[in-house]
Design a protein around this motif. Structure first.
Motif, PDB file in Angstrom:
ATOM      1  N   ILE A  27       0.844  -1.204   0.000  1.00  0.00           N
ATOM      2  CA  ILE A  27       0.000   0.000   0.000  1.00  0.00           C
ATOM      3  C   ILE A  27       0.877   1.252   0.000  1.00  0.00           C
ATOM      4  CG2 ILE A  27      -1.560   1.374   1.450  1.00  0.00           C
ATOM      5  CD1 ILE A  27      -2.954  -1.232   2.220  1.00  0.00           C
ATOM      6  N   GLY A  57      -0.872   4.678   5.962  1.00  0.00           N
ATOM      7  CA  GLY A  57      -0.183   3.438   5.652  1.00  0.00           C
ATOM      8  C   GLY A  57       0.945   3.160   6.616  1.00  0.00           C
ATOM      9  N   VAL A 118      -4.497  -0.147  -4.449  1.00  0.00           N
ATOM     10  CA  VAL A 118      -4.444   0.233  -3.034  1.00  0.00           C
ATOM     11  C   VAL A 118      -5.742  -0.137  -2.336  1.00  0.00           C
ATOM     12  CG1 VAL A 118      -4.311   2.186  -1.439  1.00  0.00           C
ATOM     13  CG2 VAL A 118      -2.733   2.049  -3.374  1.00  0.00           C
ATOM     14  N   ALA A 122      -6.426  -2.774   0.777  1.00  0.00           N
ATOM     15  CA  ALA A 122      -7.089  -2.356   2.023  1.00  0.00           C
ATOM     16  C   ALA A 122      -8.281  -3.260   2.328  1.00  0.00           C
ATOM     17  CB  ALA A 122      -7.531  -0.902   1.915  1.00  0.00           C
TER      18      ALA A 122
END
Length: 505
Positions: A27, A57, A118, A122
């Motif tokens: 990420i 992050g 990303v 997540a």
């Protein structure tokens, strides 16, 4: 093999750390790329939100490490950490979704792909965080346990490898204590050790040969370990010796430069003895395999050069697939043992082969001495050519001298074995074609009228004589003495003027 509980717990924790830390690091990596792209295109609004994602992050990564390390703590602590992990993840998702909408509206399509990655990472982490702390869960225990079953703990390792006594290690360190300690450890492992106190003495030892590995200190007065490494790798006699660098300079530049210069490995001081032992074993095993490969390559090279001329082999290595040359002038020699079939009928198979091996080995030595190319043997016949594969002006002289030497070799062999051996030889000079034929069994051969005529000179000659054509007589000139034979009706050629060759008195 039974895996201890403590070892399994540590391994499971490391497995979980990798499972969760890797997505968090990914990420951060993708967000860094997005920030670079946004700054390059001066999308300032995007940069601010991306930097917030970057901060979230970093927070996420720290919390994951804390959560995994606490996975064997109390339930309340684990529950708290699970809850805290969702905060940075939700921030990443929230800002990421806003940026997707802005990118779509403003036409920043280049951001969408990495933003999608990303957000996918997540979502994956949000679905996985409940696994933290649940070390009883079957998947990680099954996976990690299976791996550990096949890896013996260090405490169970056997004694020194019985082959280690054959390995000779050169230890190079200007510090006497370090040198002595390392040497004593290696001797205890069963290795033979030579110690050098400077770069100059190390090069002197290495050039003498016989070493399987060099353990080389990087920082030394005078000649540094890096310079020693470069010199070892530049010298063809020592470049095959693996080198492990050992240094207190634990920094990336030194490691990379040493590896680029040819070092096998790089270990920081103070070194871990167990790790050093493993690196030495791996380096020596790699060298052993490479040595076996090199010996096999040399053996194959020798066999290939017994079949093909060296210059032809070099051309094939350069990628030539069709080797074919027209040779303007070459002298061909054919020889044949007179009535050898009748003689061989009185011998056993082993005696026949031994006799031909003895005689043809002498012919091979003569071919090498006179610089002519052996083409092949045909039964009890022997064929050579001068002036190929590389052209030369004195090919006829070289072949003529070899022919006379072959007659002497047959005489010597006849006296040695007590058998009535006689050789008939024919020579002719002319144009021909030479090349390589075959795919599974390669052969360098020659074709053309010059080859056929040389064979006719042999078959039409006399025992113990060298029969030459007028063409060869003309090329040789007055460098040798001839006896005219007169006109000879040669099969397929008609009447030809031919000669017998003699030595100068």
């Amino acid at each position: 093999m039974v895996v201890s509980g403590g070892r399994l717990e540590q391994a499971v924790a490391a497995f979980l750390r990798e499972e969760f830390c890797a997505p968090a690091a990914a990420i951060i990596g993708f967000v860094d790329i997005l920030i670079e792209d946004a700054r390059q295109h001066e999308w300032t609004d995007c940069v601010r939100d991306l930097e917030r994602m970057r901060q979230a992050g970093a927070q996420l990564s720290a919390l994951i490490a804390q959560a995994v390390d606490s996975s064997h703590g109390g339930k309340d602590e684990i529950a708290r950490l699970r809850h805290e992990l969702r905060t940075p993840l939700n921030a990443i998702k929230g800002y990421g979704e806003l940026l997707v909408e802005e990118a779509q509206d403003s036409g920043h399509d280049s951001l969408l792909t990495d933003l999608g990655k990303v957000l996918d990472l997540a979502d994956r982490l949000l679905g996985e965080i409940d696994r933290i702390g649940d070390t009883a869960a079957a998947p990680p225990i099954d996976i990690v346990g299976a791996v550990l079953q096949g890896i013996r703990p260090l405490g169970d390792r056997a004694g020194p490898d019985p082959r280690s006594g054959a390995s000779h290690i050169l230890v190079v360190d200007d510090n006497a204590s370090n040198r002595d300690l390392l040497a004593r450890r290696l001797v205890r492992e069963g290795y033979r050790v030579t110690a050098a106190e400077s770069g100059a003495s190390a090069l002197a030892f290495a050039s003498a040969g016989g070493f399987d590995l060099v353990l080389l200190d990087l920082v030394m007065p005078g000649m540094s370990g890096f310079e020693v490494l470069c010199r070892l790798k530049a010298d063809t006699s020592t470049q095959h010796i693996p080198v492990i660098m050992i240094s207190a300079l634990d920094e990336l530049d030194s490691t990379v430069r040493c590896i680029e210069a040819g070092a096998e490995d790089y270990l920081p001081k103070p070194f871990n003895p167990v790790l050093l032992r493993a690196r030495i074993g791996a380096s020596l095993e790699k060298k052993r395999l490479l040595d076996e490969l090199r010996v096999e390559k040399e053996r194959s090279e020798a066999l290939l050069l017994n079949i093909l001329p060296r210059t032809i082999v070099e051309r094939m290595r350069r990628g030539e697939t069709v080797i074919a040359d027209r040779i303007a002038a070459s002298t061909i020699l054919f020889s044949d043992l007179v009535d050898f079939s009748s003689l061989a009928a009185k011998f056993s198979a082993e005696e026949t082969v031994k006799l031909l091996e003895l005689l043809f080995s002498r012919f091979d030595a003569l071919a090498a001495r006179h610089g002519v190319e052996k083409i092949k043997t045909i039964g009890d016949g022997y064929m050579v050519a001068g002036g190929l594969p590389e052209t030369c002006t004195d090919h006829a002289v070289a072949v003529a001298e070899m022919a006379l030497a072959m007659l002497s070799a047959v005489e010597d062999t006849r006296h040695a074995v007590g058998r009535p051996l006689q050789l008939r030889i024919g020579l002719h000079t002319g144009e021909l074609v030479a090349g390589v034929i075959g795919t599974r069994k390669l052969a360098y051969d020659v074709w053309g009228d010059a080859v056929n005529t040389a064979k006719r000179m042999e078959s039409g000659g006399l025992p113990g004589r060298v029969h030459v054509s007028a063409a060869t007589r003309q090329v040789l000139g007055d460098r040798v003495r001839f006896e005219p034979r007169g006109l000879l009706d040669v099969k397929g050629k008609g009447p030809m003027e031919t000669y017998f060759l003699y030595r100068h008195e």
